[in-house]
Design a protein around this motif. Structure first.
Motif, PDB file in Angstrom:
ATOM      1  N   THR A 182      24.100  38.124  41.099  1.00 38.28           N
ATOM      2  CA  THR A 182      23.957  39.455  40.515  1.00 38.28           C
ATOM      3  C   THR A 182      25.326  40.108  40.385  1.00 38.28           C
ATOM      4  N   PRO A 207      18.533  34.340  31.598  1.00 37.23           N
ATOM      5  CA  PRO A 207      18.440  35.324  30.512  1.00 37.23           C
ATOM      6  C   PRO A 207      18.518  34.648  29.159  1.00 37.23           C
ATOM      7  N   THR A 246      22.667  43.769  37.850  1.00 35.51           N
ATOM      8  CA  THR A 246      21.982  42.908  36.888  1.00 35.51           C
ATOM      9  C   THR A 246      22.001  41.470  37.368  1.00 35.51           C
ATOM     10  N   THR A 247      20.852  40.801  37.267  1.00 35.83           N
ATOM     11  CA  THR A 247      20.780  39.392  37.643  1.00 35.83           C
ATOM     12  C   THR A 247      21.365  38.541  36.523  1.00 35.83           C
ATOM     13  N   ARG A 258      25.610  37.921  28.649  1.00 34.82           N
ATOM     14  CA  ARG A 258      24.610  38.974  28.504  1.00 34.82           C
ATOM     15  C   ARG A 258      25.089  40.287  29.113  1.00 34.82           C
ATOM     16  N   LEU A 259      25.701  40.202  30.281  1.00 31.27           N
ATOM     17  CA  LEU A 259      26.171  41.414  30.934  1.00 31.27           C
ATOM     18  C   LEU A 259      27.366  42.010  30.189  1.00 31.27           C
ATOM     19  N   GLN A 296      26.221  43.972  27.303  1.00 28.28           N
ATOM     20  CA  GLN A 296      25.692  45.285  27.661  1.00 28.28           C
ATOM     21  C   GLN A 296      26.813  46.295  27.841  1.00 28.28           C
TER      22      GLN A 296
END
Length: 604
Positions: A158, A74, A162-163, A225-226, A229
């Motif tokens: 994951t 990502p 989400t990967t 990144r996760l 979010q």
């Protein structure tokens, strides 16, 4: 006289993380290493990105040469270690400002706070997938599932659907993951079997996932990144651990005799510590700075000046004052309405008096929640003021008095918290302010009058400050004292109307003008504890305000006055756009029985 309320300039206490990597501070930059040197201040926050040690291509073994296939991951914004000062999340940006001086009860614009705390991904379960993997054995009997580096195999991680990352596993990632794990049985095509990984397998997976190379290139960017979010305030990952607890699943997709090809999945658990950037935006302040009210400076109610609605003459009276302040630079940039009832009682044959004031206001809340700051207003009680006054000299034309005011901490503590209730800062309201003063009232003619006050206030004991240093709860970091405050107030007036009829309701009307000067003396306090810094970045301020209004005597024992205040200076040397005030006094006891022209005169 005007109550100086809010100080945008008031001592701006800035909370900084001392681990900041400022370009002007090479010594600080040396602290950004994989492990903290002994001289680095705590708390130590490791950098988000570490340089990857590259091996010259000619020295790599054949199975470790660069792959033909690209490694996908990502795209993430610059990490905390890469951000420049003054950018969101950059080490060295301001965290909070605390109004520590003057007659301030707030000031502000934005609150930018860096803190390290648990990530929302903590305890979440994910899947580490190896594809393809093969299992050898007879159907229905124990088998061995094998995964080893190969040009067509892929490893992915994951979480929450989400990967986080995906690695084509061709041996370019060191150390490569090679697994030979016994499973209860060989599942038929399209089915799966659950098993428990052995110690050797689990240790190999965990060692690879948490190795510096894999973690810095793949795991941390994906987790960041996760986390972003889930929580937009997250700007970096200070630490993270991916743990395979031991359970797994082999899902079959095809079969050829006693060999089945499929996906090998292991449950994974995440433990993260995130670096949050708490930002409360407002158009009236610089980015990265917040003005937090100092409780000993009046908190969100305001500090009442000794000269306000006062006279050098000791008097028996009850009084009530009302003040409206437009566009007070609090965090919510709101208007403030303050009310101050009180009374004064003379003794020693009216040569001395004691006065009590009990201010309260409709204002911004002292419990500052970052999710609702703009709407968090309420009526709050302020710090009680006790004034002792003694008449030093008195004639029909001149009165000189001196005394001492004590401001005692009866208002609320000031608290700053995040929207989820996490405490960031607490300033206890503990300080006692002492303000000695001298004042004079002169009436050179029957109609002209003048009054002046000179006072210096100082903090006797300071306020205890607690802060959430690393997301682990509030910790005491020291005490902060108010700066000394010099205040000079001068009034000039004229009896424009005097009733000739002793039975008239309105006995006199006297317009007046006043000039108010307020200035700090000396430097502010600072607190440094480990990696935590709290102090004033700009120092002093100097205000000059002009008041115009009138005083009216109604019947024998009642006076009313009205005034409008306009700041003469701008920017940080003003507390409001304008002020409107009303004053009411009722005289009783010895004062009502023995009055003169000077009795009805009060400063605004």
């Amino acid at each position: 006289m005007v109550a100086q309320l809010v100080r945008r300039r008031a001592t701006r206490a800035v909370v900084l993380l001392a681990v900041s990597a400022l370009s002007a501070a090479p010594a600080a930059a040396q602290c950004l290493q994989p492990a903290p040197p002994s001289h680095c201040p705590a708390p130590y926050i490791p950098p988000i990105v570490m340089p990857r040690a590259e091996t010259p291509p000619t020295e790599r073994p054949p199975d470790q040469r660069p792959p033909e296939q690209p490694i996908t991951m990502p795209q993430t914004p610059p990490t905390e270690a890469q951000a420049a000062p003054e950018q969101a999340g950059a080490f060295g940006s301001e965290v909070a400002s605390i109004a520590m001086v003057g007659d301030s009860f707030g000031s502000g614009g934005s609150l930018s706070s860096q803190m390290v705390g648990p990530g929302r991904l903590n305890g979440a379960t994910g899947q580490l997938n190896f594809f393809p993997s093969t299992a050898n054995g007879l159907t229905g009997s124990p088998a061995v599932v094998i995964h080893s580096p190969g040009g067509s195999s892929t490893i992915s991680l994951t979480a929450l659907g989400t990967t986080l990352f995906s690695i084509p596993n061709n041996g370019s990632v060191a150390p490569p993951i090679t697994i030979a794990q016994s499973i209860p049985s060989l599942p038929p095509p399209g089915s799966s079997v659950t098993f428990t990984g052995n110690a050797v397998t689990i240790a190999a997976i965990n060692a690879t996932l948490n190795s510096p190379n894999v973690k810095q290139q793949f795991v941390l960017p994906g987790i960041l990144r996760l986390e972003q979010q889930l929580d937009p305030t997250v700007v970096g990952i200070s630490s993270a651990t991916v743990n395979v607890p031991g359970t797994g699943t082999f899902s079959a997709t095809s079969s050829s005799g006693s060999t089945t090809t499929g996906t090998l999945s292991y449950d994974t658990l995440f433990t993260t510590a995130v670096l949050r950037q708490v930002l409360l935006a407002s158009a009236i302040s610089n980015a990265g700075t917040a003005f937090i009210p100092s409780p000993s400076a009046g908190g969100v109610v305001g500090r009442v000046k000794t000269s306000e609605d006062n006279s050098p003459l000791p008097r028996d009276r009850v009084f009530f004052t009302y003040d409206y302040f437009n566009s007070v630079p609090t965090a919510a940039n709101n208007d403030v309405r303050r009310y101050t009832p009180g009374f004064e009682k003379t003794f020693f044959d009216r040569n001395a008096s004691i006065e009590f004031r009990f201010p309260f206001a409709s204002t911004v809340s002292s419990d500052i929640n970052l999710d609702s700051i703009a709407s968090s207003t309420r009526t709050q009680f302020g710090n009680m003021d006790i004034t002792l006054k003694g008449l030093l000299y008195g004639t029909d034309r001149l009165y000189v008095a001196s005394g001492l005011s004590l401001t005692v901490p009866t208002g609320d503590d000031v608290r700053v918290s995040m929207g989820d209730g996490t405490n960031l800062i607490r300033i206890k309201n503990e300080a006692v302010l002492l303000t000695p003063y001298i004042a004079a009232l002169a009436m050179p003619t029957e109609r002209i009058f003048a009054q002046t006050w000179f006072q210096i206030g100082f903090d006797a004991n300071g306020n205890g400050v607690s802060a959430n240093l690393a997301g682990t709860g509030l910790q005491g970091v020291g005490r902060l004292n108010e700066q000394q405050l010099l205040q000079v107030d001068t009034q000039l007036g004229y009896f424009l109307y005097r009733a000739s009829d002793p039975g008239a309701w309105v006995r006199s009307i006297a317009p007046y003008v006043e000039l108010h000067y307020n200035s700090t003396l000396g430097g502010p306090d600072k607190i440094a504890l480990g990696g935590f810094f709290l102090g004033d970045t700009r120092g002093s301020y100097s205000e000059l305000n002009l008041t115009s209004g009138f005083i009216s005597q109604v019947r024998d024992n009642f006076t009313m006055s009205f005034g409008v205040v306009a700041p003469l200076r701008s920017s940080d040397n003003r507390s409001f756009d304008y002020q409107i005030g009303l004053r009411a006094n009722y005289f009783f006891g010895p004062t009502s029985r023995s009055r003169n022209e000077a009795t009805s005169l009060s400063s605004f």
